[in-house]
Motif scaffolding. Sequence first.
Motif, PDB file in Angstrom:
ATOM      1  N   SER A  62       3.386 -11.570   3.608  1.00  0.00           N
ATOM      2  CA  SER A  62       2.931 -10.280   3.068  1.00  0.00           C
ATOM      3  C   SER A  62       3.729  -9.140   3.689  1.00  0.00           C
ATOM      4  O   SER A  62       4.462  -9.331   4.662  1.00  0.00           O
ATOM      5  CB  SER A  62       1.442 -10.061   3.374  1.00  0.00           C
ATOM      6  OG  SER A  62       1.266  -9.786   4.750  1.00  0.00           O
ATOM      7  N   LEU A  64       2.253  -6.563   5.161  1.00  0.00           N
ATOM      8  CA  LEU A  64       1.621  -6.279   6.456  1.00  0.00           C
ATOM      9  C   LEU A  64       2.200  -7.188   7.543  1.00  0.00           C
ATOM     10  O   LEU A  64       2.495  -6.734   8.643  1.00  0.00           O
ATOM     11  CB  LEU A  64       0.101  -6.463   6.376  1.00  0.00           C
ATOM     12  CG  LEU A  64      -0.644  -6.308   7.704  1.00  0.00           C
ATOM     13  CD1 LEU A  64      -0.472  -4.905   8.285  1.00  0.00           C
ATOM     14  CD2 LEU A  64      -2.129  -6.627   7.546  1.00  0.00           C
ATOM     15  N   LEU A  67       5.477  -5.971   8.759  1.00  0.00           N
ATOM     16  CA  LEU A  67       5.356  -4.840   9.679  1.00  0.00           C
ATOM     17  C   LEU A  67       4.905  -5.271  11.079  1.00  0.00           C
ATOM     18  O   LEU A  67       5.552  -4.935  12.070  1.00  0.00           O
ATOM     19  CB  LEU A  67       4.356  -3.818   9.111  1.00  0.00           C
ATOM     20  CG  LEU A  67       4.852  -3.021   7.895  1.00  0.00           C
ATOM     21  CD1 LEU A  67       3.683  -2.425   7.118  1.00  0.00           C
ATOM     22  CD2 LEU A  67       5.811  -1.913   8.334  1.00  0.00           C
ATOM     23  N   THR A  88       0.104   7.710   4.425  1.00  0.00           N
ATOM     24  CA  THR A  88       0.642   6.408   4.035  1.00  0.00           C
ATOM     25  C   THR A  88      -0.493   5.442   3.750  1.00  0.00           C
ATOM     26  O   THR A  88      -1.665   5.738   4.005  1.00  0.00           O
ATOM     27  CB  THR A  88       1.580   5.841   5.120  1.00  0.00           C
ATOM     28  OG1 THR A  88       2.165   4.617   4.645  1.00  0.00           O
ATOM     29  CG2 THR A  88       0.833   5.566   6.426  1.00  0.00           C
ATOM     30  N   TYR A  89      -0.122   4.288   3.209  1.00  0.00           N
ATOM     31  CA  TYR A  89      -1.097   3.225   3.039  1.00  0.00           C
ATOM     32  C   TYR A  89      -1.457   2.715   4.425  1.00  0.00           C
ATOM     33  O   TYR A  89      -0.602   2.645   5.314  1.00  0.00           O
ATOM     34  CB  TYR A  89      -0.494   2.107   2.171  1.00  0.00           C
ATOM     35  CG  TYR A  89      -1.467   0.994   1.908  1.00  0.00           C
ATOM     36  CD1 TYR A  89      -2.736   1.265   1.416  1.00  0.00           C
ATOM     37  CD2 TYR A  89      -1.128  -0.328   2.153  1.00  0.00           C
ATOM     38  CE1 TYR A  89      -3.647   0.245   1.186  1.00  0.00           C
ATOM     39  CE2 TYR A  89      -2.027  -1.357   1.918  1.00  0.00           C
ATOM     40  CZ  TYR A  89      -3.289  -1.059   1.443  1.00  0.00           C
ATOM     41  OH  TYR A  89      -4.177  -2.067   1.221  1.00  0.00           O
ATOM     42  N   ALA A  91      -1.799  -0.025   5.738  1.00  0.00           N
ATOM     43  CA  ALA A  91      -1.045  -1.163   6.286  1.00  0.00           C
ATOM     44  C   ALA A  91       0.052  -0.708   7.250  1.00  0.00           C
ATOM     45  O   ALA A  91       0.326  -1.387   8.247  1.00  0.00           O
ATOM     46  CB  ALA A  91      -0.431  -1.996   5.159  1.00  0.00           C
ATOM     47  N   SER A  92       0.674   0.426   6.964  1.00  0.00           N
ATOM     48  CA  SER A  92       1.737   0.923   7.851  1.00  0.00           C
ATOM     49  C   SER A  92       1.182   1.091   9.262  1.00  0.00           C
ATOM     50  O   SER A  92       1.824   0.719  10.246  1.00  0.00           O
ATOM     51  CB  SER A  92       2.271   2.282   7.382  1.00  0.00           C
ATOM     52  OG  SER A  92       2.534   2.295   6.006  1.00  0.00           O
ATOM     53  N   VAL A 133       8.178   5.511   6.205  1.00  0.00           N
ATOM     54  CA  VAL A 133       7.624   4.924   4.979  1.00  0.00           C
ATOM     55  C   VAL A 133       8.275   5.620   3.787  1.00  0.00           C
ATOM     56  O   VAL A 133       8.151   6.833   3.635  1.00  0.00           O
ATOM     57  CB  VAL A 133       6.091   5.118   4.913  1.00  0.00           C
ATOM     58  CG1 VAL A 133       5.519   4.372   3.710  1.00  0.00           C
ATOM     59  CG2 VAL A 133       5.427   4.662   6.202  1.00  0.00           C
ATOM     60  N   ASP A 159       9.335   0.992   6.349  1.00  0.00           N
ATOM     61  CA  ASP A 159       8.343   0.382   5.464  1.00  0.00           C
ATOM     62  C   ASP A 159       8.824   0.635   4.033  1.00  0.00           C
ATOM     63  O   ASP A 159       8.681   1.733   3.495  1.00  0.00           O
ATOM     64  CB  ASP A 159       6.963   1.002   5.708  1.00  0.00           C
ATOM     65  CG  ASP A 159       5.882   0.375   4.837  1.00  0.00           C
ATOM     66  OD1 ASP A 159       6.226  -0.255   3.817  1.00  0.00           O
ATOM     67  OD2 ASP A 159       4.685   0.530   5.164  1.00  0.00           O
ATOM     68  N   GLN A 162       7.254   0.070  -1.031  1.00  0.00           N
ATOM     69  CA  GLN A 162       7.222   0.736  -2.338  1.00  0.00           C
ATOM     70  C   GLN A 162       8.619   1.150  -2.785  1.00  0.00           C
ATOM     71  O   GLN A 162       8.755   1.957  -3.706  1.00  0.00           O
ATOM     72  CB  GLN A 162       6.312   1.982  -2.256  1.00  0.00           C
ATOM     73  CG  GLN A 162       4.904   1.650  -1.774  1.00  0.00           C
ATOM     74  CD  GLN A 162       3.940   2.819  -1.867  1.00  0.00           C
ATOM     75  OE1 GLN A 162       4.304   3.917  -2.273  1.00  0.00           O
ATOM     76  NE2 GLN A 162       2.689   2.584  -1.487  1.00  0.00           N
ATOM     77  N   SER A 183       7.139  -5.633   0.868  1.00  0.00           N
ATOM     78  CA  SER A 183       5.986  -6.362   0.319  1.00  0.00           C
ATOM     79  C   SER A 183       6.344  -6.777  -1.102  1.00  0.00           C
ATOM     80  O   SER A 183       7.035  -6.038  -1.807  1.00  0.00           O
ATOM     81  CB  SER A 183       4.763  -5.448   0.277  1.00  0.00           C
ATOM     82  OG  SER A 183       3.763  -5.995  -0.582  1.00  0.00           O
ATOM     83  N   TYR A 185       3.709  -7.805  -3.117  1.00  0.00           N
ATOM     84  CA  TYR A 185       2.405  -7.758  -3.778  1.00  0.00           C
ATOM     85  C   TYR A 185       2.656  -7.506  -5.273  1.00  0.00           C
ATOM     86  O   TYR A 185       3.597  -6.789  -5.629  1.00  0.00           O
ATOM     87  CB  TYR A 185       1.611  -6.612  -3.134  1.00  0.00           C
ATOM     88  CG  TYR A 185       0.207  -6.468  -3.629  1.00  0.00           C
ATOM     89  CD1 TYR A 185      -0.787  -7.339  -3.219  1.00  0.00           C
ATOM     90  CD2 TYR A 185      -0.136  -5.434  -4.505  1.00  0.00           C
ATOM     91  CE1 TYR A 185      -2.085  -7.198  -3.676  1.00  0.00           C
ATOM     92  CE2 TYR A 185      -1.428  -5.283  -4.964  1.00  0.00           C
ATOM     93  CZ  TYR A 185      -2.400  -6.174  -4.546  1.00  0.00           C
ATOM     94  OH  TYR A 185      -3.675  -6.039  -5.010  1.00  0.00           O
ATOM     95  N   LYS A 188       4.013  -4.183  -6.810  1.00  0.00           N
ATOM     96  CA  LYS A 188       5.204  -3.503  -6.276  1.00  0.00           C
ATOM     97  C   LYS A 188       6.371  -3.618  -7.259  1.00  0.00           C
ATOM     98  O   LYS A 188       6.352  -4.466  -8.154  1.00  0.00           O
ATOM     99  CB  LYS A 188       5.612  -4.124  -4.932  1.00  0.00           C
ATOM    100  CG  LYS A 188       4.485  -4.274  -3.932  1.00  0.00           C
ATOM    101  CD  LYS A 188       3.996  -2.971  -3.340  1.00  0.00           C
ATOM    102  CE  LYS A 188       3.004  -3.269  -2.216  1.00  0.00           C
ATOM    103  NZ  LYS A 188       2.343  -2.080  -1.695  1.00  0.00           N
ATOM    104  N   GLY A 196       3.286 -11.863  -0.945  1.00  0.00           N
ATOM    105  CA  GLY A 196       4.586 -12.207  -0.381  1.00  0.00           C
ATOM    106  C   GLY A 196       5.149 -10.999   0.336  1.00  0.00           C
ATOM    107  O   GLY A 196       4.712  -9.870   0.105  1.00  0.00           O
ATOM    108  N   TYR A 312      -3.345   8.403  -1.336  1.00  0.00           N
ATOM    109  CA  TYR A 312      -4.545   7.655  -1.048  1.00  0.00           C
ATOM    110  C   TYR A 312      -5.650   8.653  -0.761  1.00  0.00           C
ATOM    111  O   TYR A 312      -5.372   9.676  -0.148  1.00  0.00           O
ATOM    112  CB  TYR A 312      -4.312   6.730   0.162  1.00  0.00           C
ATOM    113  CG  TYR A 312      -3.197   5.731  -0.172  1.00  0.00           C
ATOM    114  CD1 TYR A 312      -3.485   4.538  -0.835  1.00  0.00           C
ATOM    115  CD2 TYR A 312      -1.882   6.038   0.131  1.00  0.00           C
ATOM    116  CE1 TYR A 312      -2.453   3.654  -1.160  1.00  0.00           C
ATOM    117  CE2 TYR A 312      -0.851   5.149  -0.208  1.00  0.00           C
ATOM    118  CZ  TYR A 312      -1.154   3.972  -0.858  1.00  0.00           C
ATOM    119  OH  TYR A 312      -0.147   3.119  -1.190  1.00  0.00           O
TER     120      TYR A 312
END
Length: 369
Positions: A62, A64, A67, A88-89, A91-92, A133, A159, A162, A183, A185, A188, A196, A312
């Motif tokens: 993933s 995450l 990172l 940021t999301y 996860a960062s 990011v 990161d 995206q 990522s 996902y 994306k 992944g 977000y």
Amino acid sequence: MSFMNIMPNRMDRGFLKYQDEFEQKALNVLRSGWYVLGNEVESFEKEFASYVGAKYCVGLASGLDALWIAFRLLGIGKGDEVLVQGNTYIASVMGITMNNATPVIVEPDEHFGIDIERIESLITEKTRAVLVVHLYGLPSNMRRIQSICKKYNLKLIEDCAQAHGARYDGQMVGTFGDVGCFSFYPSKNLGAFGDGGAVVVNDEELAREFKIFRNYGSEKRYYNKVVGANSRLDELQAGLLRVRLAHMDDINKERQYIAEKYSAKINNKLIKKPQPIDNSVSVWHQYVIRCEYRDNLLEYLSYNGIGTIIHYPIPPHLSEAYKYLGYTKGDFPITERYANTVLSIPIYNGMTEKEQDYVIEKINSFKVV
Ligand SMILES: *Cc1c(COP(=O)(O)O)cnc(C)c1O
């Protein structure tokens, strides 16, 4: 234009466009009898490294994982500070805190990226790294960040979850620092059909360490050198990612076409449009507008059949998960202002001209009464 229903994202369209290729690949992998760490993963790693212009790629489970394992292998942990933008999301930030390191929040600039002007004043003797990011697919000014990291001897991690294929100064993001984290996902730009992720690096030894770490810390089966993780990219995802990667330029071009059309045709004074920085190429993972009347706009678009997402609504420093960091409302006014004014409007591969025109028309006719 008469009523249309438009979802914020349509992953089915991205699949249908290359359906035969995906299905053929999936069948081949299923019939191969080999499902974890095999030819597909190895080939994908070579192809993705070559795509972004890095020497090595290591597939992981993933974004995450990319990172947190990156910080782990760079030796960043308890007592260390890592600078990261506030908008940021989550996860960062988790990539940092999973190693017990401390995230130091930096306010963003006008382009949704880390505000470079603020970086130097936040550096202390504990600062070990900067996490950049490339939010929404918009690259940051990596040359300036590189020189700050060099001056203060800081690690630089990107990161790029995206921003697959985004460029600054002609160079793809992920290749400017020590580790580029991706990522895959499904939503994306380069999306798998499940989870992944991957890292790209130029250092051969570091690449080897990632390969060891992702497989329980072993290079040779049952001989474990370090306490690692299970973070393997599987053969099925890797194979499907290879199919998508072969079309990556078209995938990003299509999003760029839609974004350019939005930027040219959205002309409502209540709306602020996103603007990539000079010398950069965005891949428009999201097209994020800003509006003082964001919640009214969201409701109005929804009433008109247009789905949107807020990326977000709660910045990491105000989320319940990070209460323990001790931040309160008002600590990062720019970050918080973004959380209250941003709106991601529909942009996806396979979006029709009619759908784009409908979104533009509805946004342009939005008013506050
Ligand atoms: C999606 C995303 C991640 C995490 O990726 P996963 O594969 O979902 O773990 C990290 N950072 C950003 C900016 C993301 O958008």
